[in-house]
Design a protein around this motif. Sequence first.
Motif, PDB file in Angstrom:
ATOM      1  N   LEU A 104       0.827  -1.214   0.000  1.00 37.00           N
ATOM      2  CA  LEU A 104       0.000   0.000   0.000  1.00 37.00           C
ATOM      3  C   LEU A 104       0.856   1.256   0.000  1.00 37.00           C
ATOM      4  O   LEU A 104       0.474   2.272  -0.601  1.00 37.00           O
ATOM      5  N   ILE A 105       1.989   1.197   0.667  1.00 34.52           N
ATOM      6  CA  ILE A 105       2.864   2.378   0.732  1.00 34.52           C
ATOM      7  C   ILE A 105       3.664   2.539  -0.557  1.00 34.52           C
ATOM      8  O   ILE A 105       3.748   3.639  -1.125  1.00 34.52           O
ATOM      9  N   MET A 106       4.250   1.455  -1.068  1.00 28.33           N
ATOM     10  CA  MET A 106       5.120   1.550  -2.245  1.00 28.33           C
ATOM     11  C   MET A 106       4.344   1.497  -3.558  1.00 28.33           C
ATOM     12  O   MET A 106       4.833   1.959  -4.590  1.00 28.33           O
ATOM     13  N   GLN A 107       3.129   0.910  -3.547  1.00 31.75           N
ATOM     14  CA  GLN A 107       2.276   0.806  -4.732  1.00 31.75           C
ATOM     15  C   GLN A 107       3.057   0.329  -5.969  1.00 31.75           C
ATOM     16  O   GLN A 107       3.209   1.054  -6.955  1.00 31.75           O
ATOM     17  N   PRO A 108       3.546  -0.911  -5.934  1.00 30.72           N
ATOM     18  CA  PRO A 108       4.371  -1.407  -7.037  1.00 30.72           C
ATOM     19  C   PRO A 108       3.643  -1.538  -8.364  1.00 30.72           C
ATOM     20  O   PRO A 108       4.270  -1.554  -9.427  1.00 30.72           O
ATOM     21  N   SER A 112       3.347   0.951 -13.474  1.00 34.27           N
ATOM     22  CA  SER A 112       4.263  -0.090 -13.928  1.00 34.27           C
ATOM     23  C   SER A 112       4.287  -0.145 -15.450  1.00 34.27           C
ATOM     24  O   SER A 112       3.254  -0.020 -16.116  1.00 34.27           O
ATOM     25  N   THR A 113       5.483  -0.334 -16.002  1.00 35.14           N
ATOM     26  CA  THR A 113       5.637  -0.393 -17.455  1.00 35.14           C
ATOM     27  C   THR A 113       5.741  -1.820 -17.972  1.00 35.14           C
ATOM     28  O   THR A 113       6.125  -2.050 -19.106  1.00 35.14           O
ATOM     29  N   VAL A 114       5.412  -2.791 -17.112  1.00 36.31           N
ATOM     30  CA  VAL A 114       5.480  -4.179 -17.546  1.00 36.31           C
ATOM     31  C   VAL A 114       4.518  -4.412 -18.701  1.00 36.31           C
ATOM     32  O   VAL A 114       3.424  -3.839 -18.746  1.00 36.31           O
ATOM     33  N   SER A 223      19.444  -7.933 -15.313  1.00 34.43           N
ATOM     34  CA  SER A 223      18.689  -7.634 -16.529  1.00 34.43           C
ATOM     35  C   SER A 223      17.228  -8.065 -16.435  1.00 34.43           C
ATOM     36  O   SER A 223      16.358  -7.493 -17.093  1.00 34.43           O
ATOM     37  N   ALA A 224      16.949  -9.085 -15.606  1.00 38.00           N
ATOM     38  CA  ALA A 224      15.573  -9.586 -15.520  1.00 38.00           C
ATOM     39  C   ALA A 224      14.651  -8.635 -14.775  1.00 38.00           C
ATOM     40  O   ALA A 224      13.426  -8.741 -14.875  1.00 38.00           O
ATOM     41  N   LEU A 225      15.225  -7.710 -14.018  1.00 35.61           N
ATOM     42  CA  LEU A 225      14.391  -6.818 -13.216  1.00 35.61           C
ATOM     43  C   LEU A 225      13.533  -5.909 -14.090  1.00 35.61           C
ATOM     44  O   LEU A 225      12.316  -5.871 -13.977  1.00 35.61           O
ATOM     45  N   GLY A 226      14.192  -5.185 -14.996  1.00 37.78           N
ATOM     46  CA  GLY A 226      13.480  -4.341 -15.938  1.00 37.78           C
ATOM     47  C   GLY A 226      12.403  -3.487 -15.301  1.00 37.78           C
ATOM     48  O   GLY A 226      12.617  -2.795 -14.314  1.00 37.78           O
ATOM     49  N   SER A 227      11.197  -3.593 -15.833  1.00 39.42           N
ATOM     50  CA  SER A 227      10.077  -2.774 -15.364  1.00 39.42           C
ATOM     51  C   SER A 227       9.492  -3.270 -14.051  1.00 39.42           C
ATOM     52  O   SER A 227       8.611  -2.617 -13.497  1.00 39.42           O
ATOM     53  N   LEU A 228       9.964  -4.416 -13.557  1.00 40.73           N
ATOM     54  CA  LEU A 228       9.432  -4.965 -12.312  1.00 40.73           C
ATOM     55  C   LEU A 228      10.349  -4.697 -11.122  1.00 40.73           C
ATOM     56  O   LEU A 228      10.191  -5.315 -10.080  1.00 40.73           O
ATOM     57  N   GLY A 229      11.280  -3.794 -11.295  1.00 41.75           N
ATOM     58  CA  GLY A 229      12.218  -3.487 -10.216  1.00 41.75           C
ATOM     59  C   GLY A 229      11.534  -2.984  -8.956  1.00 41.75           C
ATOM     60  O   GLY A 229      11.922  -3.330  -7.839  1.00 41.75           O
ATOM     61  N   LYS A 230      10.483  -2.187  -9.119  1.00 38.10           N
ATOM     62  CA  LYS A 230       9.756  -1.648  -7.965  1.00 38.10           C
ATOM     63  C   LYS A 230       9.045  -2.760  -7.208  1.00 38.10           C
ATOM     64  O   LYS A 230       8.987  -2.748  -5.975  1.00 38.10           O
ATOM     65  N   PHE A 231       8.521  -3.731  -7.955  1.00 40.37           N
ATOM     66  CA  PHE A 231       7.860  -4.874  -7.323  1.00 40.37           C
ATOM     67  C   PHE A 231       8.868  -5.713  -6.544  1.00 40.37           C
ATOM     68  O   PHE A 231       8.605  -6.136  -5.413  1.00 40.37           O
ATOM     69  N   VAL A 232      10.017  -5.971  -7.141  1.00 40.82           N
ATOM     70  CA  VAL A 232      11.066  -6.750  -6.463  1.00 40.82           C
ATOM     71  C   VAL A 232      11.502  -6.047  -5.192  1.00 40.82           C
ATOM     72  O   VAL A 232      11.672  -6.677  -4.136  1.00 40.82           O
ATOM     73  N   VAL A 378      -0.681 -13.516 -12.992  1.00 45.33           N
ATOM     74  CA  VAL A 378       0.480 -14.290 -12.548  1.00 45.33           C
ATOM     75  C   VAL A 378       1.586 -14.226 -13.589  1.00 45.33           C
ATOM     76  O   VAL A 378       2.773 -14.150 -13.250  1.00 45.33           O
ATOM     77  N   GLY A 379       1.204 -14.255 -14.865  1.00 43.29           N
ATOM     78  CA  GLY A 379       2.194 -14.236 -15.931  1.00 43.29           C
ATOM     79  C   GLY A 379       3.044 -12.978 -15.955  1.00 43.29           C
ATOM     80  O   GLY A 379       4.173 -12.995 -16.458  1.00 43.29           O
ATOM     81  N   LEU A 380       2.523 -11.893 -15.404  1.00 43.30           N
ATOM     82  CA  LEU A 380       3.275 -10.643 -15.385  1.00 43.30           C
ATOM     83  C   LEU A 380       4.522 -10.739 -14.523  1.00 43.30           C
ATOM     84  O   LEU A 380       5.481  -9.988 -14.727  1.00 43.30           O
ATOM     85  N   LEU A 381       4.518 -11.649 -13.551  1.00 44.03           N
ATOM     86  CA  LEU A 381       5.578 -11.693 -12.545  1.00 44.03           C
ATOM     87  C   LEU A 381       6.573 -12.823 -12.750  1.00 44.03           C
ATOM     88  O   LEU A 381       7.534 -12.941 -11.983  1.00 44.03           O
ATOM     89  N   LEU A 382       6.371 -13.651 -13.755  1.00 39.46           N
ATOM     90  CA  LEU A 382       7.216 -14.829 -13.925  1.00 39.46           C
ATOM     91  C   LEU A 382       8.661 -14.492 -14.269  1.00 39.46           C
ATOM     92  O   LEU A 382       9.569 -15.256 -13.945  1.00 39.46           O
ATOM     93  N   ALA A 383       8.896 -13.349 -14.900  1.00 41.67           N
ATOM     94  CA  ALA A 383      10.248 -13.014 -15.342  1.00 41.67           C
ATOM     95  C   ALA A 383      11.222 -12.858 -14.177  1.00 41.67           C
ATOM     96  O   ALA A 383      12.406 -13.174 -14.307  1.00 41.67           O
ATOM     97  N   ILE A 384      10.704 -12.367 -13.034  1.00 44.29           N
ATOM     98  CA  ILE A 384      11.603 -12.133 -11.902  1.00 44.29           C
ATOM     99  C   ILE A 384      11.409 -13.173 -10.800  1.00 44.29           C
ATOM    100  O   ILE A 384      11.881 -12.992  -9.675  1.00 44.29           O
ATOM    101  N   GLU A 385      10.725 -14.265 -11.108  1.00 46.44           N
ATOM    102  CA  GLU A 385      10.453 -15.307 -10.116  1.00 46.44           C
ATOM    103  C   GLU A 385      11.720 -15.839  -9.440  1.00 46.44           C
ATOM    104  O   GLU A 385      11.776 -15.941  -8.209  1.00 46.44           O
ATOM    105  N   PRO A 386      12.778 -16.197 -10.180  1.00 40.81           N
ATOM    106  CA  PRO A 386      13.968 -16.733  -9.504  1.00 40.81           C
ATOM    107  C   PRO A 386      14.623 -15.738  -8.558  1.00 40.81           C
ATOM    108  O   PRO A 386      15.147 -16.129  -7.503  1.00 40.81           O
ATOM    109  N   ILE A 387      14.590 -14.449  -8.912  1.00 37.93           N
ATOM    110  CA  ILE A 387      15.264 -13.437  -8.100  1.00 37.93           C
ATOM    111  C   ILE A 387      14.560 -13.259  -6.761  1.00 37.93           C
ATOM    112  O   ILE A 387      15.198 -13.203  -5.705  1.00 37.93           O
ATOM    113  N   ILE A 388      13.247 -13.175  -6.771  1.00 41.96           N
ATOM    114  CA  ILE A 388      12.528 -12.976  -5.509  1.00 41.96           C
ATOM    115  C   ILE A 388      12.390 -14.286  -4.731  1.00 41.96           C
ATOM    116  O   ILE A 388      12.227 -14.268  -3.501  1.00 41.96           O
TER     117      ILE A 388
END
Length: 446
Positions: A104-108, A112-114, A223-232, A378-388
């Motif tokens: 709620l505070i960070m609003q990932p 988002s540009t994913v 490189s996998a973070l990309g547009s999902l860096g805020k979510f990570v 769910v598919g939006l988040l698969l790219a960074i699954e291993p990192i998180i």
Amino acid sequence: MTGFGAQVIAGLILGLILGLVARGMDSGAADGEASWLTGLLSGVGSAYVSLLKVMVPPLVFAAVVTSVAKLREVANAARLAVSTLVWFAITAFFSVLAGIAVALIMQPGVGSTVDASNAADPSRVGSWLGFIQSVIPSNILGLSGSYSENSGVNLSFNVLQILVISIAIGVAALKAGKSAEPFLKFTESFLKIIQIVLWWIIRLAPIGSAALIGNAVATYGWSALGSLGKFVLAIYVGLAIVMFVIYPVVLKLNGIPVLGFFKRVWPVTSLGFVTRSSMGVMPVTQRVTEQSLGVPSAYASFAIPLGATSKMDGCAAVYPAVAAIFVAQFYGIDLSIMDYVLIMIVSVLGSAATAGTTGATVMLTLTLSTLGLPLAGVGLLLAIEPIIDMGRTATNVTGQALVPAIVAKREGILDQDVWDAAEKGGAAIEMATVSEKETEPAEVRS
């Protein structure tokens, strides 16, 4: 920190360096293939995780059957089981609160540009019926198999089923009386042998850690973070709050030294981070819990396997809370107060529903379906699954060691001598020589 803990840290540092070198070699390859160093790191890391996992079924069976036999002398066995489940729920509740607050505070999901085209329905969906079916053993070994054209026949085990089978056999052995004594003696002897073999594998942890973290750095990088860096970032902030705020508060309230706990549990946390497998780390978790934290074996043999399948503060509390709010924000769906309450309920109770089909993605599908949010998110988040997943698993396994220590402390069965010995030995799971005293499960007092 000295001894084994220092060796694991050295392995992580060496792995980080090797990973950076391997990544440089990969980027310089003309054909785009992985370098020999990346292949070596991947092979050694996978081999080490396989060695750990292969010890899980015999360890669970022998430890649980032996502990059931010893629990006949315990007056508070039922209370231990109930207290374990209660503390699972308590820590999960505050963990999901942390996840909701961070989201709620960070609003990932806002701005988002994913790429929305990445949205896709998941291949597996969590369900309560699936949990019930997964608990019922399909065979005496708790094994299941699958076939694919690429890898052929693959066998896997279900720890919950093995746990159920082991408890049933242990209780039956008690009912059989004297005629079952040879079997119980064999099982106890078998457990000691398993513990020795397990120690040999655990001693390879610095090498395994180096290979696993090196492969992660070489394969994923940034490189996998990309547009999902805020979510990570939101995920790791939530995990950090659980690890370094909620857990220390719980430890402090129960009279357990915070630094002492984290120093002792470091091998578990670090291996969880690099292996991304609660099942793979479970043998190490049980050994550390018994021989560094002082939790009696008769109780740890029940709590650790159960926790490895259903105690997931990272995967089943922080992650689904942040991810569900991310999906809602991405699709512009407003969540009500009742939706947040449902997130908390599903996170506290729902990890059990994914026990038979473990995975944070399955847990997320259970949360999204409960809230009526698009499963395609769910598919939006698969790219960074291993990192998180690295941070999630580290949090999971730390919590799996935390609860047995708290319950043992509250029930007055925590072995202070074992705790003090670990302090002198640098909180490592050392075993210079194997003796009857070192391998025999600690006595649980009523």
